[in-house]
Design a protein around this motif. Structure first.
Motif, mmCIF file in Angstrom:
data_model
loop_
_atom_site.group_PDB
_atom_site.id
_atom_site.type_symbol
_atom_site.label_atom_id
_atom_site.label_comp_id
_atom_site.label_asym_id
_atom_site.label_seq_id
_atom_site.Cartn_x
_atom_site.Cartn_y
_atom_site.Cartn_z
ATOM 1 N N ILE A 112 0.856 -1.188 0.000
ATOM 2 C CA ILE A 112 0.000 0.000 0.000
ATOM 3 C C ILE A 112 0.888 1.233 0.000
ATOM 4 O O ILE A 112 1.660 1.449 0.934
ATOM 5 C CB ILE A 112 -0.920 0.011 1.233
ATOM 6 N N TYR A 113 0.775 2.010 -1.070
ATOM 7 C CA TYR A 113 1.517 3.262 -1.184
ATOM 8 C C TYR A 113 0.576 4.385 -0.765
ATOM 9 O O TYR A 113 -0.488 4.556 -1.343
ATOM 10 C CB TYR A 113 2.001 3.470 -2.620
ATOM 11 N N ARG A 114 0.997 5.128 0.227
ATOM 12 C CA ARG A 114 0.175 6.216 0.766
ATOM 13 C C ARG A 114 0.812 7.542 0.355
ATOM 14 O O ARG A 114 1.891 7.901 0.809
ATOM 15 C CB ARG A 114 0.114 6.084 2.282
ATOM 16 N N PHE A 115 0.106 8.256 -0.523
ATOM 17 C CA PHE A 115 0.580 9.536 -1.033
ATOM 18 C C PHE A 115 -0.249 10.669 -0.455
ATOM 19 O O PHE A 115 -1.454 10.527 -0.264
ATOM 20 C CB PHE A 115 0.441 9.595 -2.562
ATOM 21 N N ARG A 116 0.408 11.783 -0.222
ATOM 22 C CA ARG A 116 -0.309 13.015 0.125
ATOM 23 C C ARG A 116 -0.544 13.739 -1.201
ATOM 24 O O ARG A 116 0.393 14.004 -1.952
ATOM 25 C CB ARG A 116 0.524 13.882 1.056
ATOM 26 N N VAL A 123 -6.572 24.485 1.771
ATOM 27 C CA VAL A 123 -7.512 23.704 2.584
ATOM 28 C C VAL A 123 -7.496 22.220 2.221
ATOM 29 O O VAL A 123 -8.007 21.398 2.969
ATOM 30 C CB VAL A 123 -8.962 24.249 2.465
ATOM 31 N N ALA A 124 -6.931 21.895 1.092
ATOM 32 C CA ALA A 124 -6.902 20.498 0.649
ATOM 33 C C ALA A 124 -5.982 19.683 1.545
ATOM 34 O O ALA A 124 -4.822 20.018 1.735
ATOM 35 C CB ALA A 124 -6.422 20.421 -0.797
ATOM 36 N N ASN A 125 -6.526 18.630 2.100
ATOM 37 C CA ASN A 125 -5.753 17.730 2.955
ATOM 38 C C ASN A 125 -6.179 16.305 2.605
ATOM 39 O O ASN A 125 -6.854 15.635 3.372
ATOM 40 C CB ASN A 125 -6.018 18.053 4.429
ATOM 41 N N LYS A 126 -5.776 15.870 1.412
ATOM 42 C CA LYS A 126 -6.248 14.601 0.862
ATOM 43 C C LYS A 126 -5.084 13.619 0.739
ATOM 44 O O LYS A 126 -3.919 14.002 0.686
ATOM 45 C CB LYS A 126 -6.861 14.801 -0.528
ATOM 46 N N GLU A 127 -5.464 12.350 0.701
ATOM 47 C CA GLU A 127 -4.469 11.315 0.454
ATOM 48 C C GLU A 127 -4.969 10.402 -0.646
ATOM 49 O O GLU A 127 -6.170 10.289 -0.892
ATOM 50 C CB GLU A 127 -4.170 10.504 1.716
ATOM 51 N N LEU A 128 -4.021 9.780 -1.320
ATOM 52 C CA LEU A 128 -4.311 8.792 -2.347
ATOM 53 C C LEU A 128 -3.571 7.523 -1.967
ATOM 54 O O LEU A 128 -2.363 7.563 -1.704
ATOM 55 C CB LEU A 128 -3.842 9.272 -3.725
ATOM 56 N N ARG A 129 -4.303 6.418 -1.908
ATOM 57 C CA ARG A 129 -3.686 5.125 -1.625
ATOM 58 C C ARG A 129 -3.725 4.285 -2.891
ATOM 59 O O ARG A 129 -4.770 4.149 -3.530
ATOM 60 C CB ARG A 129 -4.431 4.394 -0.515
ATOM 61 N N VAL A 130 -2.573 3.753 -3.232
ATOM 62 C CA VAL A 130 -2.465 2.868 -4.391
ATOM 63 C C VAL A 130 -2.080 1.493 -3.851
ATOM 64 O O VAL A 130 -1.046 1.341 -3.203
ATOM 65 C CB VAL A 130 -1.424 3.379 -5.406
ATOM 66 N N ILE A 141 -7.403 1.734 -5.959
ATOM 67 C CA ILE A 141 -6.977 3.119 -5.763
ATOM 68 C C ILE A 141 -8.058 3.779 -4.923
ATOM 69 O O ILE A 141 -9.241 3.653 -5.228
ATOM 70 C CB ILE A 141 -6.781 3.867 -7.093
ATOM 71 N N LYS A 142 -7.644 4.475 -3.876
ATOM 72 C CA LYS A 142 -8.606 5.055 -2.952
ATOM 73 C C LYS A 142 -8.159 6.451 -2.544
ATOM 74 O O LYS A 142 -6.983 6.660 -2.241
ATOM 75 C CB LYS A 142 -8.707 4.162 -1.715
ATOM 76 N N THR A 143 -9.086 7.389 -2.542
ATOM 77 C CA THR A 143 -8.800 8.723 -2.013
ATOM 78 C C THR A 143 -9.596 8.914 -0.734
ATOM 79 O O THR A 143 -10.688 8.370 -0.585
ATOM 80 C CB THR A 143 -9.186 9.835 -3.007
ATOM 81 N N SER A 144 -9.029 9.676 0.172
ATOM 82 C CA SER A 144 -9.722 9.989 1.421
ATOM 83 C C SER A 144 -9.064 11.218 2.040
ATOM 84 O O SER A 144 -8.064 11.720 1.542
ATOM 85 C CB SER A 144 -9.665 8.803 2.393
ATOM 86 N N ASP A 145 -9.646 11.677 3.125
ATOM 87 C CA ASP A 145 -9.037 12.780 3.861
ATOM 88 C C ASP A 145 -7.770 12.261 4.542
ATOM 89 O O ASP A 145 -7.718 11.120 4.991
ATOM 90 C CB ASP A 145 -10.004 13.334 4.909
ATOM 91 N N TRP A 146 -6.787 13.113 4.622
ATOM 92 C CA TRP A 146 -5.513 12.734 5.233
ATOM 93 C C TRP A 146 -5.691 12.558 6.737
ATOM 94 O O TRP A 146 -6.315 13.376 7.401
ATOM 95 C CB TRP A 146 -4.448 13.787 4.969
ATOM 96 N N ALA A 147 -5.147 11.467 7.250
ATOM 97 C CA ALA A 147 -5.109 11.219 8.689
ATOM 98 C C ALA A 147 -3.671 10.882 9.044
ATOM 99 O O ALA A 147 -2.987 10.190 8.291
ATOM 100 C CB ALA A 147 -6.032 10.072 9.067
ATOM 101 N N GLU A 148 -3.220 11.384 10.167
ATOM 102 C CA GLU A 148 -1.828 11.144 10.559
ATOM 103 C C GLU A 148 -1.547 9.664 10.828
ATOM 104 O O GLU A 148 -0.469 9.184 10.574
ATOM 105 C CB GLU A 148 -1.466 11.990 11.774
ATOM 106 N N THR A 149 -2.538 8.960 11.371
ATOM 107 C CA THR A 149 -2.354 7.530 11.638
ATOM 108 C C THR A 149 -2.967 6.715 10.519
ATOM 109 O O THR A 149 -4.067 7.019 10.040
ATOM 110 C CB THR A 149 -2.985 7.114 12.985
ATOM 111 N N PHE A 150 -2.271 5.686 10.118
ATOM 112 C CA PHE A 150 -2.721 4.813 9.030
ATOM 113 C C PHE A 150 -3.685 3.767 9.574
ATOM 114 O O PHE A 150 -3.391 3.091 10.544
ATOM 115 C CB PHE A 150 -1.513 4.127 8.378
ATOM 116 N N ILE A 151 -4.841 3.679 8.941
ATOM 117 C CA ILE A 151 -5.810 2.643 9.289
ATOM 118 C C ILE A 151 -6.120 1.876 8.014
ATOM 119 O O ILE A 151 -6.553 2.449 7.014
ATOM 120 C CB ILE A 151 -7.109 3.268 9.859
ATOM 121 N N TYR A 152 -5.876 0.576 8.066
ATOM 122 C CA TYR A 152 -6.109 -0.279 6.896
ATOM 123 C C TYR A 152 -7.520 -0.813 6.959
ATOM 124 O O TYR A 152 -7.926 -1.425 7.914
ATOM 125 C CB TYR A 152 -5.105 -1.444 6.902
ATOM 126 N N ASN A 153 -8.266 -0.524 5.907
ATOM 127 C CA ASN A 153 -9.623 -1.069 5.820
ATOM 128 C C ASN A 153 -9.981 -1.370 4.405
ATOM 129 O O ASN A 153 -9.486 -0.916 3.477
ATOM 130 C CB ASN A 153 -10.648 -0.107 6.408
#
Length: 153
Positions: A112-116, A123-130, A141-153
């Motif tokens: 899982i590659y976690r990109f900011r 105001v954009a605080n998004k992440e992209l997971r590949v 491929i998943k986009t979501s709001d950025w969180a400091e802690t990684f949660i795998y779901n």
């Protein structure tokens, strides 16, 4: 005597009760320097290709050597256009991706590659997971709001 039989029956019942085995998915964080550079570049390029669609309105579909069939079927220009119109309005134009973390799921055999995701509006605080599977294909491929802690779901 009856009490003894009842007590022994209860002990046997409790002792023989099957227990659920919780198979926890083991996720390990990888150091960025120990990640396969060609796979890392592939995840970056494919993720950037998806988000760059918001700027150009043009999308080059994934091939079978880049992604799984489910990803190829799910990522269409129509679906991207809907998402992109919201993203451009709220976050501005897409600038670039910045690799933040890489994780490996041992049970799923997925990296899982976690990109900011960087946008023009602050105001954009998004992440992209590949998600890249063991066959070196993008499996999600998943986009979501950025969180400091990684949660795998």
């Amino acid at each position: 005597m009856k009490k003894l039989i009842v007590i022994l029956s209860l002990i046997a019942l409790v002792g023989c009760k099957s227990k659920k085995v919780d198979q926890k998915n083991e996720i390990i964080k990888l150091a960025l320097i120990e990640v396969n550079s060609s796979q890392k570049n592939k995840a970056y390029e494919l993720g950037k290709r998806v988000l760059m669609t918001c700027n150009t309105s043009k999308f080059k579909p994934f091939t079978t050597s880049e992604a799984t069939t489910s990803v190829i079927n799910n990522i269409t220009i129509e679906k991207l256009s809907k998402t992109c119109s919201k993203y451009r309005q709220w976050y501005g134009t897409f600038k670039d991706l910045q690799l933040a973390e890489v994780f490996h799921s041992k049970n799923d055999k997925i990296t899982i590659y976690r990109f900011r995701a960087l946008y023009s509006k602050k105001v954009a605080n998004k992440e992209l997971r590949v998600f890249v599977n063991s066959e070196n294909l993008v499996s999600a491929i998943k986009t979501s709001d950025w969180a400091e802690t990684f949660i795998y779901n």
